[in-house]
Scaffold this motif. Structure first.
Motif, PDB file in Angstrom:
ATOM      1  N   PHE A  39     -35.681  72.430 -55.867  1.00 32.06           N
ATOM      2  CA  PHE A  39     -36.715  71.726 -55.106  1.00 32.06           C
ATOM      3  C   PHE A  39     -37.805  71.110 -55.982  1.00 32.06           C
ATOM      4  N   GLY A  40     -37.675  71.265 -57.304  1.00 35.29           N
ATOM      5  CA  GLY A  40     -38.638  70.638 -58.197  1.00 35.29           C
ATOM      6  C   GLY A  40     -39.951  71.403 -58.275  1.00 35.29           C
ATOM      7  N   PHE A  41     -40.979  70.727 -58.765  1.00 32.23           N
ATOM      8  CA  PHE A  41     -42.262  71.376 -59.035  1.00 32.23           C
ATOM      9  C   PHE A  41     -43.364  70.948 -58.062  1.00 32.23           C
ATOM     10  N   GLU A  42     -42.983  70.261 -56.991  1.00 35.12           N
ATOM     11  CA  GLU A  42     -43.986  69.800 -56.039  1.00 35.12           C
ATOM     12  C   GLU A  42     -44.629  70.978 -55.301  1.00 35.12           C
ATOM     13  N   GLU A  43     -45.790  70.720 -54.723  1.00 39.61           N
ATOM     14  CA  GLU A  43     -46.481  71.733 -53.932  1.00 39.61           C
ATOM     15  C   GLU A  43     -46.113  71.529 -52.465  1.00 39.61           C
ATOM     16  N   TYR A  44     -45.635  72.582 -51.816  1.00 37.74           N
ATOM     17  CA  TYR A  44     -45.149  72.470 -50.441  1.00 37.74           C
ATOM     18  C   TYR A  44     -46.001  73.306 -49.490  1.00 37.74           C
ATOM     19  N   THR A  45     -46.067  72.859 -48.233  1.00 40.44           N
ATOM     20  CA  THR A  45     -46.739  73.634 -47.192  1.00 40.44           C
ATOM     21  C   THR A  45     -45.807  74.747 -46.728  1.00 40.44           C
ATOM     22  N   ARG A  46     -46.343  75.678 -45.964  1.00 39.63           N
ATOM     23  CA  ARG A  46     -45.506  76.763 -45.444  1.00 39.63           C
ATOM     24  C   ARG A  46     -44.417  76.204 -44.524  1.00 39.63           C
ATOM     25  N   GLU A  47     -44.774  75.222 -43.724  1.00 38.95           N
ATOM     26  CA  GLU A  47     -43.789  74.618 -42.828  1.00 38.95           C
ATOM     27  C   GLU A  47     -42.638  74.000 -43.621  1.00 38.95           C
ATOM     28  N   GLN A  48     -42.965  73.358 -44.733  1.00 38.45           N
ATOM     29  CA  GLN A  48     -41.923  72.778 -45.581  1.00 38.45           C
ATOM     30  C   GLN A  48     -41.070  73.869 -46.221  1.00 38.45           C
ATOM     31  N   ARG A  49     -41.704  74.985 -46.589  1.00 41.51           N
ATOM     32  CA  ARG A  49     -40.944  76.114 -47.148  1.00 41.51           C
ATOM     33  C   ARG A  49     -39.960  76.659 -46.107  1.00 41.51           C
ATOM     34  N   LEU A  50     -40.397  76.736 -44.851  1.00 44.22           N
ATOM     35  CA  LEU A  50     -39.511  77.224 -43.797  1.00 44.22           C
ATOM     36  C   LEU A  50     -38.325  76.281 -43.611  1.00 44.22           C
ATOM     37  N   TYR A  51     -38.581  74.984 -43.733  1.00 45.34           N
ATOM     38  CA  TYR A  51     -37.487  74.013 -43.657  1.00 45.34           C
ATOM     39  C   TYR A  51     -36.503  74.251 -44.802  1.00 45.34           C
ATOM     40  N   GLN A  52     -37.036  74.496 -46.006  1.00 38.77           N
ATOM     41  CA  GLN A  52     -36.177  74.775 -47.156  1.00 38.77           C
ATOM     42  C   GLN A  52     -35.326  76.017 -46.909  1.00 38.77           C
ATOM     43  N   MET A  53     -35.936  77.023 -46.288  1.00 39.35           N
ATOM     44  CA  MET A  53     -35.213  78.265 -46.033  1.00 39.35           C
ATOM     45  C   MET A  53     -34.083  78.042 -45.029  1.00 39.35           C
ATOM     46  N   ARG A  54     -34.352  77.276 -43.972  1.00 40.45           N
ATOM     47  CA  ARG A  54     -33.293  76.960 -43.003  1.00 40.45           C
ATOM     48  C   ARG A  54     -32.166  76.187 -43.681  1.00 40.45           C
ATOM     49  N   TYR A  55     -32.560  75.235 -44.502  1.00 42.77           N
ATOM     50  CA  TYR A  55     -31.595  74.410 -45.242  1.00 42.77           C
ATOM     51  C   TYR A  55     -30.670  75.305 -46.072  1.00 42.77           C
ATOM     52  N   LEU A  56     -31.249  76.287 -46.757  1.00 48.35           N
ATOM     53  CA  LEU A  56     -30.475  77.174 -47.619  1.00 48.35           C
ATOM     54  C   LEU A  56     -29.642  78.166 -46.817  1.00 48.35           C
ATOM     55  N   GLN A  57     -30.168  78.641 -45.702  1.00 55.11           N
ATOM     56  CA  GLN A  57     -29.426  79.610 -44.893  1.00 55.11           C
ATOM     57  C   GLN A  57     -28.139  79.005 -44.345  1.00 55.11           C
ATOM     58  N   ARG A  58     -28.185  77.715 -43.989  1.00 52.13           N
ATOM     59  CA  ARG A  58     -26.967  77.051 -43.511  1.00 52.13           C
ATOM     60  C   ARG A  58     -25.911  77.013 -44.614  1.00 52.13           C
ATOM     61  N   LYS A  59     -26.343  76.781 -45.845  1.00 48.03           N
ATOM     62  CA  LYS A  59     -25.415  76.778 -46.977  1.00 48.03           C
ATOM     63  C   LYS A  59     -24.888  78.187 -47.236  1.00 48.03           C
ATOM     64  N   SER A  60     -25.793  79.171 -47.138  1.00 46.35           N
ATOM     65  CA  SER A  60     -25.404  80.560 -47.382  1.00 46.35           C
ATOM     66  C   SER A  60     -24.358  81.027 -46.373  1.00 46.35           C
TER      67      SER A  60
END
Length: 500
Positions: A39-60
């Motif tokens: 996801f790089g070095f950008e600064e993300y909000t909590r909502e964006q982190r939750l989106y990242q987690m959903r994205y990864l869970q589908r792959k998992s």
């Protein structure tokens, strides 16, 4: 929105730092890389982190469940894996890919009707550093072919006429000498010698780097045609004098060490038609491969007869597995001897489309140049996906694709697609680009801060989820590039570091 609330409820007890760590764990589980590499070095909000987690869970979810085994016992893939593991270590992904290439030739009489009648042949290109047992992969395939009555040819000379076929001039002269000009004439012998591509079931290019070079356009175009639908106009290969025509029905296997660039093959026809797997240099895997080779030599403590027993036990195990594998192939061929078409259970098409979407979006944040190469590569993913799903169905004695076959196809293709995505990223992301992103992110919050090395490691851990090894690499990158200055803390006599 409900999904967002459900996920927040599930991880709501985690603070932002703990959430990053959980996402980092998923990144390592799925990609073998840490959070900032994905996801790089950008600064993300909590909502964006939750989106990242959903994205990864589908792959998992794709990787965690292995539904490949027949509920009633061992199937072809189980037996293939067992036999493979007596010969090769640490190559589970290549094992499954080779297994399905092998399986696909058993059923190249079967079609999937999707507006056109598609055959089930699979083709693969395995790119690895030298010394990683690629030739052993091909030996296993060759032995399997002989075991089940198929043919396998390892191409040594990359000559067009050998691949397409050629006219035997000596036979032509003999025919002319006896006035035999066609098969109607007495003594006439056909002077056409069929080419390799039309004569064998598996055609292997063991030293594939010789045909993957950007200058080998004609051979690559020939292989493109070979991989088109059997019997189609696009599948026909023709000699330059137009006297030899054939529709190859073989499966193509290419193994190669790393070249400087394969970009031209991603953007054109060759790689999108194949299951491509790229393994980067891995010192740990190389060491373990070397250790396995040495440890595989039969040894003894007190008497050499102990070593002899080890050798015979392994030989007996391999013979037993060969016999079981051959019996399973015979059972499958008998089951599907009259199978002409593979069908699909209603509703599975939606599941397949969901899985294909996950594979197409296997890594986030590609830049425009990377997207161009990636989109070309995945342009034919739906075709290979359906073929793999169909083979999973047939392997489990069905002539229709069910939900579990769709899942298994996604699970088999995921490591290959992931490896290609990371190859494209690594070859289209300069070191300076990565460094600049890192520095920009740190400067937003830590400009002017004087920290010890250990304190910077904590920053990397908190901000990017970087472990100790990755923190060392990031720190070394900043020092070497001059983006981090070394200072002396006069008050405490310690060494501190500050962003430049």
């Amino acid at each position: 929105m409900d999904k967002e609330m459900t996920l927040e409820d599930e991880v709501g007890y985690l603070n932002d730092e703990e959430l990053v760590q959980r996402i980092n764990e998923l990144c390592i589980e799925i990609y073998g890389e840490e959070y900032f590499e994905i996801f790089g070095f950008e600064e993300y909000t909590r909502e964006q982190r939750l989106y990242q987690m959903r994205y990864l869970q589908r792959k998992s979810d794709i990787l965690v469940k292995d539904l490949s085994s027949n509920r009633e016992g061992y199937n072809f893939l189980d037996l293939w894996r067992e036999y493979w593991n007596t010969r090769v270590v640490l190559n589970a992904d290549a094992c499954d890919i080779y297994g399905f290439v092998a399986l696909s030739q058993l059923f190249n009489h079967v079609r999937v009707e999707r507006g056109v009648k598609d055959d089930l042949r699979l083709h693969t290109c395995i790119i690895m550093p030298s010394g990683m047992a690629k030739s052993e992969f091909n030996d296993i395939l060759s032995e399997f072919a002989e075991m089940v009555g198929k043919t396998c040819y390892s191409v040594g000379e990359f000559k067009i006429n050998k691949l397409i076929g050629e006219i035997n001039r000596k036979i032509v002269s003999n025919n002319m000498r006896i006035n035999a000009f066609s098969k109607k004439d007495r003594g006439w012998v056909d002077p056409i010698e069929p080419g390799i591509l039309a004569s064998f079931d598996y055609v292997v290019f063991d030293e594939g780097e010789a045909i993957l070079d950007h200058k080998k356009i004609r051979i690559q175009a020939l292989l493109d045609k070979t991989m088109n639908r059997i019997g189609s106009k696009g599948n026909m290969i023709t000699s330059t004098d137009n006297r030899i025509h054939s529709n190859p029905a073989c499966s193509i296997v290419i193994t190669s060490y790393h070249l400087d660039s394969y970009t031209h093959l991603f953007k054109k026809g060759l790689f999108p038609r194949m299951i491509v797997y790229v393994q980067p240099e891995d010192p740990i895997k190389r060491t373990k491969t070397s250790e396995y080779i040495v440890s595989a030599i039969p040894s003894f403590v007190d008497d050499i007869s102990e070593a002899e027993k080890q050798r015979k036990d392994k030989e007996n195990l391999q013979n037993k597995l060969r016999k079981k594998l051959k019996e399973e192939v015979e059972n499958l061929q008998n089951m599907h001897k009259d199978t002409e078409t593979i069908y699909m259970r209603a509703g599975v098409d939606e599941i397949i489309n969901e899985y294909i979407n996950e594979l197409r979006n296997i890594v986030p944040g590609l830049n425009p140049e990377q997207i161009e190469a990636w989109e070309s590569m995945v342009s034919r993913i739906s075709v290979n996906f359906i073929k793999v799903a169909a083979l999973f169905a047939m392997m489990n004695y069905r002539n229709y694709i069910d939900r579990e076959d769709a899942h298994n196809a996604a699970r088999l293709l995921f490591p290959a697609m992931r490896s290609v995505a990371f190859y494209i990223i690594s070859n289209n992301t300069g070191r300076n680009e990565k460094l600049n992103r890192l520095v920009m992110r740190l400067r937003r919050e830590f400009i002017g801060m004087r920290y010890t090395k250990e304190e910077w490691y904590k920053v990397f851990f908190k901000s990017f989820g970087a472990g100790e090894s990755s923190s060392e690499k990031l720190f070394a990158l900043l020092i070497k590039s001059g983006k981090m200055r070394v200072l002396k803390n006069k008050d405490e006599g310690t060494t501190v570091y500050m962003l430049s």
